[in-house]
Write a protein that holds these residues in place. Structure first.
Motif, mmCIF file in Angstrom:
data_model
loop_
_atom_site.group_PDB
_atom_site.id
_atom_site.type_symbol
_atom_site.label_atom_id
_atom_site.label_comp_id
_atom_site.label_asym_id
_atom_site.label_seq_id
_atom_site.Cartn_x
_atom_site.Cartn_y
_atom_site.Cartn_z
ATOM 1 N N UNK A 113 1.268 4.490 0.709
ATOM 2 C CA UNK A 113 1.071 3.432 1.705
ATOM 3 C C UNK A 113 2.276 2.507 1.774
ATOM 4 N N UNK A 114 2.714 1.999 0.624
ATOM 5 C CA UNK A 114 3.822 1.051 0.614
ATOM 6 C C UNK A 114 5.173 1.715 0.874
ATOM 7 N N UNK A 115 5.239 3.019 0.669
ATOM 8 C CA UNK A 115 6.480 3.731 0.940
ATOM 9 C C UNK A 115 6.832 3.676 2.421
ATOM 10 N N UNK A 116 5.818 3.565 3.265
ATOM 11 C CA UNK A 116 6.082 3.498 4.702
ATOM 12 C C UNK A 116 6.754 2.178 5.085
ATOM 13 N N UNK A 117 6.641 1.180 4.233
ATOM 14 C CA UNK A 117 7.241 -0.131 4.515
ATOM 15 C C UNK A 117 8.507 -0.338 3.711
ATOM 16 N N UNK A 118 8.430 -0.094 2.406
ATOM 17 C CA UNK A 118 9.534 -0.432 1.504
ATOM 18 C C UNK A 118 10.375 0.775 1.093
ATOM 19 N N UNK A 268 3.122 -3.097 10.522
ATOM 20 C CA UNK A 268 2.468 -1.979 9.843
ATOM 21 C C UNK A 268 0.998 -2.276 9.609
ATOM 22 N N UNK A 269 0.682 -3.470 9.074
ATOM 23 C CA UNK A 269 -0.700 -3.781 8.729
ATOM 24 C C UNK A 269 -1.531 -4.268 9.911
ATOM 25 N N UNK A 270 -0.899 -4.733 10.965
ATOM 26 C CA UNK A 270 -1.657 -5.227 12.120
ATOM 27 C C UNK A 270 -1.759 -4.193 13.236
ATOM 28 N N UNK A 271 -0.866 -3.184 13.247
ATOM 29 C CA UNK A 271 -0.884 -2.221 14.346
ATOM 30 C C UNK A 271 -0.856 -0.759 13.888
ATOM 31 N N UNK A 272 0.087 -0.410 13.018
ATOM 32 C CA UNK A 272 0.334 1.007 12.713
ATOM 33 C C UNK A 272 -0.850 1.699 12.055
ATOM 34 N N UNK A 273 -1.609 0.987 11.228
ATOM 35 C CA UNK A 273 -2.684 1.645 10.484
ATOM 36 C C UNK A 273 -4.014 1.636 11.236
ATOM 37 N N UNK A 274 -4.026 1.112 12.458
ATOM 38 C CA UNK A 274 -5.268 1.055 13.231
ATOM 39 C C UNK A 274 -5.196 2.018 14.408
ATOM 40 N N UNK A 275 -6.304 2.667 14.772
ATOM 41 C CA UNK A 275 -6.316 3.568 15.934
ATOM 42 C C UNK A 275 -5.956 2.814 17.212
ATOM 43 N N UNK A 452 -4.701 12.861 3.148
ATOM 44 C CA UNK A 452 -3.949 11.595 3.161
ATOM 45 C C UNK A 452 -2.449 11.876 3.205
ATOM 46 N N UNK A 453 -1.997 12.770 2.330
ATOM 47 C CA UNK A 453 -0.579 13.132 2.283
ATOM 48 C C UNK A 453 -0.133 13.744 3.602
ATOM 49 N N UNK A 454 -0.943 14.632 4.175
ATOM 50 C CA UNK A 454 -0.603 15.265 5.451
ATOM 51 C C UNK A 454 -0.524 14.238 6.574
ATOM 52 N N UNK A 455 -1.434 13.271 6.548
ATOM 53 C CA UNK A 455 -1.427 12.244 7.593
ATOM 54 C C UNK A 455 -0.161 11.405 7.527
ATOM 55 N N UNK A 456 0.288 11.060 6.321
ATOM 56 C CA UNK A 456 1.536 10.307 6.195
ATOM 57 C C UNK A 456 2.723 11.141 6.672
ATOM 58 N N UNK A 457 2.731 12.432 6.333
ATOM 59 C CA UNK A 457 3.825 13.295 6.766
ATOM 60 C C UNK A 457 3.867 13.424 8.284
ATOM 61 N N UNK A 458 2.695 13.405 8.930
ATOM 62 C CA UNK A 458 2.616 13.514 10.389
ATOM 63 C C UNK A 458 2.736 12.156 11.075
#
Length: 499
Positions: A113-118, A268-275, A452-458
């Motif tokens: 999760x945090x890798x997508x930001x930091x 990331x927390x207000x938009x990217x993780x929400x549908x 979860x891993x596949x979703x991050x990769x996609x």
């Protein structure tokens, strides 16, 4: 009569969980794939006895070792005081829920999760460990506080606040138990730090995974023996009075972190993780998205995760019963005990993900590697705790063995004495086994971690976040069931180092 009732209750509880594993068997992927396990095992065994660092420089090894220790140490140093604060507030339901939620998510998931930001940075490594560890410390410290005498706090002035009662009454009484648990949890943090290398962070796990994938088992063995030496010598180099010096050194050892702007974190927390439908306020489309994600993605993964968890839990119990008598001098001589203790050190020090990776090479991609890895690691930990308790009791009470044969001493003396603690330890590990089962998906096994891993990769952050929430809720449910089972069966243990 009470003893007979207790024995009967524990017997039927054991039978119930064995039956639950048998029920899960038809639903588990236990297929052996077309690999030659004995040939591969011989290569791995040869690599283990011929460790090498031929392709790694001293600088690379020292940096990876330093990062592994730095992430673990700083995460514990930060999470311990936070855990104490939240433990003092644990009487509030919102705090208990919050702590249960953050500790229910595995460090690997926090790292992804945090890798997508930091990115692959020190910030990611630290947050991935300290957030769930804060939840763990809060729960365990709160339980330790509950076990202390209330007399010192009752003798204080009525004007003394809650903070004073903890600082001058409960914390001094609890210090020994808390310090012991922190030492144990630091060993766990070292394992967590190492396996963060499996998702790319610069710890020892990164080189271990790379070497295994390349088939360089000698180099993998070299990295592993270095890690095992680190774990085995913690008691000698980790001196509590020098914690501030270690912390300063750990800060210096941290890898560089890129500059991250607040707007990026907020987006990331207000938009990217929400549908997107949720952000548009489209209720019908949002419910349709949730329905699809749950039934098509989450539900099959939940089933696989629970099946692996239950089979691993029961196999852990079987292995514990088989290995425990070989690890205590109350039953066997040192010629058998010492190599058994080394094997236990190996199993409890080796992170489950690393063990599963080895078994994956032997048996191919199925549930078998995950089940065996989880069972061996957790059995090693429980055997370690039981054998220590056995030897401590024998030393303190000068227990006399009434049977000459080792098998008779085990079956008629030690096993009945330790069985309640054995079941308590096993059910304490239930939630942990579930968390570890979920992350086995990182290796391609179809648990929640795989999706979860596949979703991050996609770059499907909304799906990844939804599945992480599902994982957390599942862990909370299993933890509640485990706690209820322990309370109803009267399974208690003073040793909290099993969590």
């Amino acid at each position: 009569m009470q003893l007979q009732g207790t024995g009967r209750r524990l017997f039927w509880l054991s039978i119930a969980f064995i039956v639950s594993a048998l029920v899960c068997l038809p639903f588990a992927d236990l297929q052996l794939h077309a690999v030659d396990p004995w040939l591969e095992l011989s290569h791995i065994a040869w690599g283990m006895i011929t460790p090498s660092f031929a392709h790694l420089t001293i600088n690379e090894l020292l940096q990876a070792l330093g990062h592994t220790v730095a992430f673990a140490l700083l995460a514990v140093v930060i999470s311990v005081p936070l855990g104490v604060v939240f433990a003092m507030l644990f009487r509030f339901r919102v705090v208990r829920w919050a702590m249960a939620s953050i500790r229910a998510v595995h460090e690997i998931f926090w790292g992804l999760l945090f890798m997508q930001i930091f990115g692959l940075s020190a910030t990611t490594g630290l947050l991935a460990i300290l957030i769930p560890y804060t939840g763990v410390f809060a729960k365990v410290f709160a339980e330790i506080f509950e076990q202390q005498s209330q007399l010192p706090t009752q003798s204080m002035s009525p004007k003394a606040g809650a903070l004073s009662r903890y600082v001058y009454g409960l914390i001094p009484q609890s210090y020994g138990a808390m310090a012991g648990y922190v030492r144990y949890r630091f060993e766990c943090a070292l394992r967590s730090s190492a396996i963060l290398g499996f998702i790319g962070l610069p710890t020892l796990g990164f080189f271990l995974e790379s070497s295994f994938k390349q088939g360089d088992y000698s180099e993998a063995a070299g990295v592993f023996w270095l890690f095992l030496l680190l774990i085995a010598t913690v008691r000698y180099w980790l001196k509590p009075r020098f914690w501030w010096l270690y912390a300063l050194a750990a800060i210096w050892l941290l890898p560089e972190s890129p500059t991250v702007y607040g707007s990026t974190v907020w987006q990331f927390f207000s938009q990217d993780i929400w549908p997107s439908a949720f952000l548009r306020g489209d209720l019908t489309a949002s419910l349709s998205w949730l329905d699809k994600q749950f039934w098509q993605v989450a539900w099959p993964a939940i089933g696989t995760t629970l099946v692996i968890t239950q089979l691993a839990l029961v196999l852990t119990g079987i292995l514990t019963v088989l290995m425990y008598p070989l690890a205590t001098k109350v039953i066997v001589v040192n010629a058998i005990r010492l190599p058994s203790r080394f094997l236990i050190l190996f199993l409890r020090s080796m992170p489950e993900l690393m063990l599963a990776f080895i078994f994956l090479l032997l048996f191919g991609p199925s549930a078998i590697p995950a089940i065996i890895a989880l069972a061996f690691h957790n059995a090693g930990l429980i055997v370690f705790l039981l054998s220590n308790a056995s030897e401590a009791d024998a030393k303190e009470h000068a227990t006399q063995a009434f049977a000459k044969r080792a098998l008779d001493r085990y079956v008629y003396q030690e096993l009945p004495r330790r069985y309640t603690a054995f079941l308590a330890f096993l059910f304490y590990r239930w939630e942990v086994i579930l968390r570890e089962s979920a992350i086995m998906g990182i290796l391609g096994i179809a648990t929640l971690g795989f999706y979860v891993d596949s979703a991050f990769e996609d770059i499907r952050f909304d799906r990844a976040f939804f599945l992480i929430l599902i994982t957390a809720l599942l862990n909370i449910v299993v933890d509640s069931v485990s706690r209820s089972v322990r309370q109803r069966a009267g399974l208690t243990t003073a040793n909290l180092a099993v969590r």
